[in-house]
Design an enzyme around this catalytic site. Structure first.
Site, short mmCIF file in Angstrom:
data_model
loop_
_atom_site.label_atom_id
_atom_site.label_comp_id
_atom_site.label_asym_id
_atom_site.label_seq_id
_atom_site.Cartn_x
_atom_site.Cartn_y
_atom_site.Cartn_z
N CYS A 153 0.88 -1.25 0.07
CA CYS A 153 0.09 0.13 -0.09
C CYS A 153 0.93 1.11 -0.13
O CYS A 153 1.26 1.85 1.08
CB CYS A 153 -0.83 -0.05 1.28
SG CYS A 153 -2.02 -1.35 1.33
N ASP A 171 -5.64 -3.53 -6.44
CA ASP A 171 -6.23 -4.07 -5.29
C ASP A 171 -5.24 -5.19 -4.69
O ASP A 171 -5.05 -6.07 -5.27
CB ASP A 171 -7.55 -4.63 -5.28
CG ASP A 171 -7.73 -5.07 -3.80
OD1 ASP A 171 -7.14 -5.16 -2.90
OD2 ASP A 171 -8.97 -5.70 -3.81
N CYS A 184 -1.01 3.98 11.05
CA CYS A 184 -0.83 5.33 11.70
C CYS A 184 -2.15 5.54 12.55
O CYS A 184 -2.88 6.55 12.60
CB CYS A 184 -0.58 6.65 10.62
SG CYS A 184 -1.93 6.69 9.30
N ASP A 215 1.30 -1.34 4.85
CA ASP A 215 1.24 -0.06 5.43
C ASP A 215 -0.36 0.24 5.21
O ASP A 215 -0.55 0.94 4.30
CB ASP A 215 2.01 1.07 5.11
CG ASP A 215 1.93 2.29 5.96
OD1 ASP A 215 1.28 2.37 6.80
OD2 ASP A 215 2.33 3.30 5.23
N ASP A 265 -0.37 0.22 -5.30
CA ASP A 265 -1.55 1.36 -4.66
C ASP A 265 -2.82 0.97 -5.42
O ASP A 265 -2.79 1.00 -6.56
CB ASP A 265 -1.14 2.60 -4.56
CG ASP A 265 -2.00 3.24 -3.17
OD1 ASP A 265 -1.28 3.14 -2.34
OD2 ASP A 265 -3.04 3.51 -3.44
N PRO A 289 1.95 7.72 -0.76
CA PRO A 289 2.54 8.45 -1.97
C PRO A 289 3.81 7.89 -2.09
O PRO A 289 4.83 8.82 -2.92
CB PRO A 289 2.52 10.01 -1.50
CG PRO A 289 2.40 9.96 0.02
CD PRO A 289 1.73 8.65 0.38
N GLY A 290 4.32 7.01 -1.36
CA GLY A 290 5.91 6.39 -1.56
C GLY A 290 6.73 6.57 -0.62
O GLY A 290 7.85 6.48 -0.78
N GLY A 291 6.44 7.26 0.51
CA GLY A 291 7.47 7.69 1.52
C GLY A 291 8.19 6.51 2.02
O GLY A 291 9.37 6.53 2.17
N LYS A 292 7.46 5.61 2.41
CA LYS A 292 8.10 4.18 2.69
C LYS A 292 8.88 3.36 1.52
O LYS A 292 9.99 2.84 1.77
CB LYS A 292 7.18 3.43 3.55
CG LYS A 292 6.74 4.02 4.75
CD LYS A 292 5.92 3.31 5.65
CE LYS A 292 5.29 4.01 6.62
NZ LYS A 292 4.01 4.93 6.43
C1 LIG Z 1 -1.46 4.56 4.70
S1 LIG Z 1 -1.52 4.99 3.03
C2 LIG Z 1 0.27 4.44 2.58
C3 LIG Z 1 1.33 5.36 2.83
C4 LIG Z 1 2.55 5.00 2.20
N1 LIG Z 1 2.92 3.53 2.81
C5 LIG Z 1 3.59 6.03 2.50
O1 LIG Z 1 4.34 5.75 3.48
O2 LIG Z 1 3.87 6.84 1.92
C6 LIG Z 1 -2.66 3.70 2.75
C7 LIG Z 1 -2.51 3.51 1.07
O3 LIG Z 1 -3.14 2.28 0.71
C8 LIG Z 1 -3.88 2.12 -0.50
N2 LIG Z 1 -4.91 1.30 -0.36
C9 LIG Z 1 -6.11 1.18 0.12
N3 LIG Z 1 -6.42 0.04 -0.07
C10 LIG Z 1 -5.39 -0.98 -0.80
C11 LIG Z 1 -5.60 -1.95 -1.43
N4 LIG Z 1 -6.48 -2.80 -1.32
N5 LIG Z 1 -4.49 -2.19 -2.24
C12 LIG Z 1 -3.52 -1.41 -2.52
N6 LIG Z 1 -3.49 -0.16 -1.89
C13 LIG Z 1 -4.36 -0.22 -1.16
C14 LIG Z 1 -4.41 3.66 -0.43
O4 LIG Z 1 -4.46 4.24 -1.66
C15 LIG Z 1 -3.37 4.67 0.28
O5 LIG Z 1 -2.40 5.01 -0.77
#
Ligand SMILES: C[S@@+](CC[C@H](N)C(=O)[O-])C[C@H]1O[C@@H](n2cnc3c(N)ncnc32)[C@H](O)[C@@H]1O
Length: 433
Positions: free
Chosen positions: A251, A301, A373, A320, A275, A254-257
């Protein structure tokens, strides 16, 4: 609405109405900001964030002052008065300017019949001062359900969490270890006159004394640093990344991790970042480009592995998950208005579903790091406990760290006004076949 001809308080009221109707500030504020002259933008931003932060306190006061609620078609004027109350209670703005300009804004919003009411309510508010909060929802300025849930979940910490949520978060950087050491970058900051210190727990973190535009940071455009909270940075310390590994960030946007993973181990064999969101995935690529890193991006997904997986298992998976984001309320105070208590059970279902799906594509001997978070146990250690009941061979790896609280199944960081956000991590390993 055409914002360019409106005073900024009227624009703020309309933005807050959009938030009340379900849009996040990050969805609706950028357009509003782009329509205002540059000198008014910081004020609009501060008012929108501040009014969301203190919404439940201010709304409690306004409802006490109104003899009857504002009619639905005029609801924007309710928000206009909240904006004015925010300025009276929490800003240095001169009172006469707030009063006069709010009445002007009411007229500009085409509600001349409500100027008398606005004027009367604000004059009384100014004369009488802020009332004593009537309950914990207005005292801590959070929705009732959140106060109650936190009180129940964290009997020793709930007030500190609520107070921390009402502070402004520090700006924290992650140094790109491929370019600079933390000490080298701290020196560059000192030379640029930017006050900063090393973070306590994250080995590459730097906390600034006060926020600065990223363009003022030395070598930012060249990928020297990224903006990332200290708690979020801790993920790479848990992943035990080694050269040659195949890594999935499930997940990612925006790609921070994703970027932190690539920076922390230069010789990974492959990093795949998934994502679901078409809007958010391009931001992963933007971050990779600025940092001169590369990963394979997939919009899907993650749980629907039939759709995107090539059948090669992963050595490391970072999950995440989407969550209530209740650990980052100080950065996103609109969460107080947007989140509903009824969101939590469905979120927990999605989180457990993603965890089971990711488990099935983890190599024997591989490691999965689960992160949120959130500060709600339902999304955190209880997910891990439910998962461990379903996957009896999964091994929970204890996190030996000086940060956060041990939750038996993972560690929870609570938001700290002086440093990191609220976060949760658990580390799971799949035994060798
Ligand atoms: C907490 S954010 C991720 C932050 C990211 N890891 C970072 O550190 O920048 C959760 C992300 O999960 C994505 N998401 C939600 N459900 C998902 C799924 N079933 N499969 C893939 N991505 C999903 C959302 O679009 C969102 O961008």
């Amino acid at each position: 609405m055409f914002y360019d001809s409106l005073p900024f308080r009227a624009v703020a009221a309309d933005v807050l109405l959009a938030v009340e109707n379900g849009q996040s500030l990050s969805q609706c504020l950028p357009y509003a900001l782009s329509q205002l002259p540059p000198e008014q933008r910081p004020q609009l931003q501060a008012i929108c964030y501040g009014t969301c932060r203190w919404f439940h306190r201010l709304d409690g006061e306004l409802n006490q002052r109104l003899k009857k609620p504002i009619r639905k078609p005029d609801r924007v004027i309710h928000h206009l008065m909240l904006v004015a109350l925010f300025q009276l209670r929490f800003s240095e703005q001169a009172t006469y300017a707030v009063l006069n300009e709010t009445v002007e804004a009411c007229r500009a919003l085409d509600r001349p019949h409500l100027t008398g009411l606005v004027n009367g309510v604000l004059r009384a508010a100014e004369r009488e001062g802020a009332p004593e909060p009537s309950d914990d929802s207005s005292r801590f300025s959070h929705p009732v359900w959140m106060v109650e849930k936190l009180r129940h979940n964290w009997p020793e910490h709930w007030q500190a969490i609520l107070d921390a949520n009402n502070t402004q978060a520090p700006m924290t950087l992650r140094v790109n270890a491929l370019r600079f050491s933390r000490d080298e970058y701290l020196k560059l900051l000192t030379d640029a006159g930017i006050g900063a210190k090393a973070t306590r727990f994250a080995p590459l973190g730097i906390q600034l004394e006060r926020p600065v535009p990223v363009d003022n940071l030395p070598w930012f455009e060249d990928g020297a640093v990224s903006v990332q909270d200290e708690a979020a940075q801790l993920c790479t310390t848990l992943m035990d990344l080694q050269p040659g590994q195949r890594v999935l960030d499930a997940c990612a946007a925006p790609g921070g991790k994703t970027c932190a993973i690539l920076e922390s181990c230069a010789e990974l064999s492959e990093v795949i970042a998934i994502d679901e969101s078409q809007d958010r995935l391009p931001r992963v690529q933007e971050n990779l480009d600025r940092l001169d890193l590369s990963a394979s991006l997939i919009q899907a997904d993650a749980a629907d592995t039939e759709q995107w997986w090539d059948g090669q298992a992963f050595d490391r998976i970072l999950l995440d998950v989407p969550c209530s984001a209740t650990g980052v309320i100080r950065r996103h105070p609109d969460i107080k208005l947007l989140r509903r208590e009824s969101d939590i059970v469905p979120l927990a279902g999605i989180q457990l579903g993603l965890l089971n799906a990711m488990w099935s594509i983890l190599k024997p001997g591989g490691r999965l790091v689960y992160a949120t978070c959130s500060v709600f146990p339902q999304e955190n250690h209880r997910i891990i406990q439910r998962f461990l009941k379903q996957q009896e061979h999964a091994q929970l790896i204890p996190i030996d760290a000086s940060w956060g609280l041990d939750m038996d199944a993972g560690r929870n960081l609570l938001p700290d006004p002086n440093s990191h956000d609220g976060f949760f991590y658990a580390v799971l390993e799949k035994p060798d076949a």
